[in-house]
Enzyme design. Structure first.
Site, short mmCIF file in Angstrom:
data_model
loop_
_atom_site.label_atom_id
_atom_site.label_comp_id
_atom_site.label_asym_id
_atom_site.label_seq_id
_atom_site.Cartn_x
_atom_site.Cartn_y
_atom_site.Cartn_z
N CYS A 111 0.82 -1.09 -0.10
CA CYS A 111 0.10 0.02 -0.14
C CYS A 111 0.88 1.23 0.05
O CYS A 111 1.58 1.50 -1.00
CB CYS A 111 -0.88 -0.12 1.15
SG CYS A 111 -2.40 1.01 1.23
N HIS A 112 0.90 2.08 1.13
CA HIS A 112 1.48 3.50 1.19
C HIS A 112 2.97 3.10 1.81
O HIS A 112 3.81 3.81 1.97
CB HIS A 112 1.00 4.31 1.97
CG HIS A 112 -0.30 4.94 1.35
ND1 HIS A 112 -1.45 4.17 1.23
CD2 HIS A 112 -0.43 6.33 0.79
CE1 HIS A 112 -2.17 5.02 0.67
NE2 HIS A 112 -1.59 6.17 0.44
#
Length: 183
Positions: A111-112
């Protein structure tokens, strides 16, 4: 299945981690027999998020300052927005990523979380993925960015989002088994 009981994965997280991206890979690793340690800025409980809603809390095992990367086989970095954004401005968190990268150890980010890889300056020339808004940052840092549920490039495993967690977990466990077979 390989005996992964000799492998030890370090997870770095702080407040704002995406709940599924920490708890589900952690459970998959534990179920596979892997030793797992959670490190954070302090040992106070940290707050998970289910997208934009508060989720469950978890208490870290040790602080970032107490981490000796020599004790671990691999590093796992869950996403969420606030979690990697906070960690990427923490000098010790970035040093831990750099140490794992320099030692050629497996680093898995979802994800991030690739923000930490960017901050550690380890993505140039690597094939990677991440959350859509992070892909521009990866490309600007020199990564070869693709839109796939999980990408393995050498010591790095990256993934895009919570929906990719099953594929991410399989890839991480397969990479651990592969590395164990090589030792």
């Amino acid at each position: 299945m390989a005996d992964l009981s000799r492998t030890h994965v370090l997870i770095l997280a702080t407040n704002g981690f995406e709940q599924a991206e920490l708890f589900e890979p952690r459970r998959a690793l534990l179920d596979a027999g892997v030793q797992v340690t959670l490190a954070s800025i302090s040992t106070d409980p940290i707050q998970g998020m289910k997208h934009d809603q508060k989720g469950d809390m978890i208490t870290p095992d040790l602080t970032l300052d107490d981490v000796d990367t020599e004790d671990y086989t691999a590093l796992l970095l869950p996403g969420g927005v606030a979690n990697p954004d906070t960690l990427r401005i923490n000098d010790r968190a970035v040093e831990i990523v750099e140490e794992f990268a320099d030692d050629g150890k497996l680093i898995a980010a979802i994800c991030h979380a690739p923000w930490l890889l960017i901050e550690a300056d380890v993505v140039d020339g690597r094939r990677m993925t991440g959350w859509p808004s992070v892909r521009t940052d990866l490309a600007n840092a020199g990564a070869i960015v693709v839109d796939e549920e999980v990408v393995r490039d050498g010591q790095f495993v990256t993934s895009r989002k919570p929906g990719d967690i099953p594929a991410f977990n399989r890839a991480v466990i397969a990479a651990l088994a592969e590395e164990l077979a090589e030792t």
